[in-house]
Design a protein around this motif. Structure first.
Motif, mmCIF file in Angstrom:
data_model
loop_
_atom_site.group_PDB
_atom_site.id
_atom_site.type_symbol
_atom_site.label_atom_id
_atom_site.label_comp_id
_atom_site.label_asym_id
_atom_site.label_seq_id
_atom_site.Cartn_x
_atom_site.Cartn_y
_atom_site.Cartn_z
ATOM 1 N N ASP A 59 -79.837 7.279 14.103
ATOM 2 C CA ASP A 59 -79.170 6.279 13.269
ATOM 3 C C ASP A 59 -78.397 5.283 14.126
ATOM 4 O O ASP A 59 -78.344 4.092 13.813
ATOM 5 N N GLY B 95 -78.979 1.310 14.084
ATOM 6 C CA GLY B 95 -77.890 0.379 13.803
ATOM 7 C C GLY B 95 -77.748 -0.670 14.893
ATOM 8 O O GLY B 95 -77.555 -1.858 14.612
ATOM 9 N N PHE C 30 -79.260 -3.175 5.056
ATOM 10 C CA PHE C 30 -79.329 -1.755 4.703
ATOM 11 C C PHE C 30 -79.499 -1.542 3.204
ATOM 12 O O PHE C 30 -79.171 -0.468 2.691
ATOM 13 N N ARG D 12 -81.288 1.614 2.283
ATOM 14 C CA ARG D 12 -80.418 2.779 2.452
ATOM 15 C C ARG D 12 -79.410 2.871 1.295
ATOM 16 O O ARG D 12 -79.115 3.964 0.795
ATOM 17 N N LEU E 137 -73.507 2.005 9.421
ATOM 18 C CA LEU E 137 -73.948 3.397 9.267
ATOM 19 C C LEU E 137 -72.877 4.396 9.711
ATOM 20 O O LEU E 137 -72.579 5.348 8.977
ATOM 21 N N THR F 240 -70.209 5.611 1.870
ATOM 22 C CA THR F 240 -70.747 4.280 1.584
ATOM 23 C C THR F 240 -69.861 3.539 0.588
ATOM 24 O O THR F 240 -69.607 2.336 0.724
#
Length: 538
Positions: free
Chosen positions: A72, A76, A316, A319, A453, A461
């Motif tokens: 990740d 990123g 993102f 995501r 992230l 989040t």
């Protein structure tokens, strides 16, 4: 006499004042200049390069992670590092555009991005992919700086907001193309699909290089080079009337230190004026109070545009939609296409409102909507994260508020950042000043993209979007107290506007002093008129 040297003469006399009797003022505003419209479209196409990269990376990173076995953190960095690399292009673009012109700087931007897209499409590993993003990032930096500057300099004041918002329109068009590319190539074999997504980005840069051949050079750059005949020809074609073209030429000549009574086609201009000598000193070391306020306004609007999290949402979004409850790649990519449709639709609406409503009301409304959307998005994602069962209403709210967030961003904060920062700098400082705005924009975007992230893991989040909402609230206060209205102002009039601005002055549009606007291009406006009258009387 052709070849005369203005700097060896006495101080340039102010241009003669032209007055138009009120009885002959046109009742209707001028129609949009089609030639300026076409020039703005061609120049703004450079912004597709950034938009496509942002959009395509949102989906490509899903498959890059699987193919290259990236963490990740690596993903990123890969997503956000292009913004850091773009600083090289942004910093170099001001000086480059002063030396070779705005037009050929656009060609250079397209050529560099073309090379970067090809390298990314052929990347066999993570390190090679990072090198391709470095090259593409330099091209993006050039493109981001030069498109709004060129468009602002070629546009008549009556439609400058409309035309200067085009770079943001094309960024959104590029994002939309990137999302569609993700969906189109998602069914290809893993090793081929993401490489096609990235490599196909070379196509817009080729179209751009061909289209720029039909563009004229910026009239303000031509005057800075002493090429008055060519500048007059361009101004005649891009102004709303012959009278406005003459006034624009006089104002630019005055800003460049060329006497008003000099009507040669070619004159010599001091190196200090023609190539931007001493500009950084004027911007950073010894700025006037007006230039200092312009710098704070330009850098502030660029910082807050990105610090409110727009690139995190765009990059993102798959995501985010996965967190909201959409499980498959196809569902997530379809939802991102919907984001692209909403974002592009509202940016088109904004282009028609900029010169009707004004910058301030649209910007404040936009940021207010962003604050509410971010608060609702953070709340819905927090509920989803803390619930053991699927909370359907929270899923719906999360998806809906992503759409309202990008919609409210696109209606104001997106386009106005580029319009505003490209029009408030004085002529001699415009290239380098705009470059600094782009630097702040890209650094902030890169930091937000690379930190999103880890931030989401650290504070969830939902917590990340609460943070963005708090930053957007601070942005609203900054815009309300610090940014004056520039709608209808001549570019050469900004120094007077910022030197005497107080926040209460822009709570409402001024109605009692129509001389300060150029809704009627036949009438001389702003500080130029007053300055000339004061000079003549003395």
């Amino acid at each position: 006499m052709t070849g005369s040297t203005p700097e060896n003469k006495t101080a340039p006399s102010p241009p003669p004042v032209k007055h138009v009797p009120e009885s002959v003022m046109p009742a209707k505003p001028p129609k949009r200049n089609k030639y300026a419209f076409a020039c703005a479209i061609l120049a703004s196409m450079t912004s597709i390069l950034l938009g496509y990269d942002i959009g395509v990376m949102s989906g490509a990173m899903i498959y890059i992670k699987r193919d290259l076995k990236c963490s990740d953190l690596q993903i990123g960095i890969l997503a956000g590092i292009l913004n850091i690399y773009s600083l090289i292009g942004s910093c170099a673009a001001g000086k480059t555009s002063d030396w070779i012109g705005r037009r050929y700087t656009i060609v250079l931007a397209g050529a560099i991005f073309f090379a970067g897209a090809i390298l990314m499409g052929l990347a066999p590993n993570y390190a090679f992919l990072m090198f391709g993003r470095f090259v593409a990032g330099v091209g993006v930096g050039y493109a981001l700086m030069i498109a709004p500057v060129y468009t602002a300099e070629v546009s008549p004041a009556s439609s400058r907001g409309f035309l200067t918002s085009f770079p943001e329109v094309f960024i959104n068009a590029g994002i939309m193309l990137g999302y569609v590319s993700n969906l189109a190539f998602s069914k290809f074999p893993l090793k081929l699909g993401w490489r096609l997504m990235l490599g196909i980005g070379a196509v817009p840069s080729v179209i751009l290089a061909l289209g720029v051949l039909a563009m004229p050079e910026s009239p303000r750059w031509l005057v800075m080079q002493g090429r008055l005949g060519e500048a007059k020809h361009v101004l005649d074609k891009t102004s709303d009337s012959p009278t406005e073209a003459a006034l624009r030429l006089e104002d630019i000549k005055h800003a460049a230190g060329i006497p008003a009574d000099c009507h040669d086609d070619v004159v010599q201009v001091s190196k200090r004026n023609s190539h931007g000598e001493g500009v950084w000193r004027e911007l950073l070391i010894r700025p006037t109070p007006a230039v200092r306020r312009v710098m704070i306004a330009a850098l502030g609007i660029h910082f807050f545009q990105q610090a409110s999290g727009i690139d995190a949402v765009v990059l993102f979004s798959p995501r985010i939609f996965k967190t909201a409850g959409l499980k498959t790649d196809h569902q997530q990519l379809l939802a991102t296409v919907a984001v692209g449709v909403v974002k592009t639709s509202f940016i088109l609406v904004a282009t028609f409102l900029l010169d009707r409503i004004g910058r301030r009301p649209l910007l404040l409304t936009s940021v207010g909507g962003m604050v509410l959307s971010l608060a609702a998005l953070g709340t819905s994602l927090t509920i989803i994260d803390q619930s053991e069962k699927k909370v359907m209403w929270a899923v719906v709210v999360a998806i809906a508020t992503v759409m309202t967030y990008v919609a409210t961003f696109s209606i104001g904060a997106g386009p106005i950042t580029w319009v505003y920062s490209s029009e408030i700098f004085p002529l001699r400082l415009r290239s380098q000043g705009s470059s600094m705005g782009v630097v702040v924009n890209r650094v902030t975007s890169g930091v937000i993209s690379m930190a999103f992230l880890p931030l989401s893991k650290g504070i969830t989040t939902g917590g990340a979007f609460y943070l963005f909402g708090g930053i957007a609230t601070v942005a609203w206060v900054f815009f309300y107290t610090f940014l004056p209205e520039t709608q209808g102002r001549m570019l050469e009039d900004m120094d007077e506007l910022f030197s005497g601005f107080r926040w209460r002055d822009s709570k409402n549009k001024p109605k009692s002093n129509p001389e300060k606007t150029v809704s009627n291009p036949e009438v001389e406006i702003g500080s130029n008129k007053q300055r000339r009258e004061d000079t003549q009387s003395s």
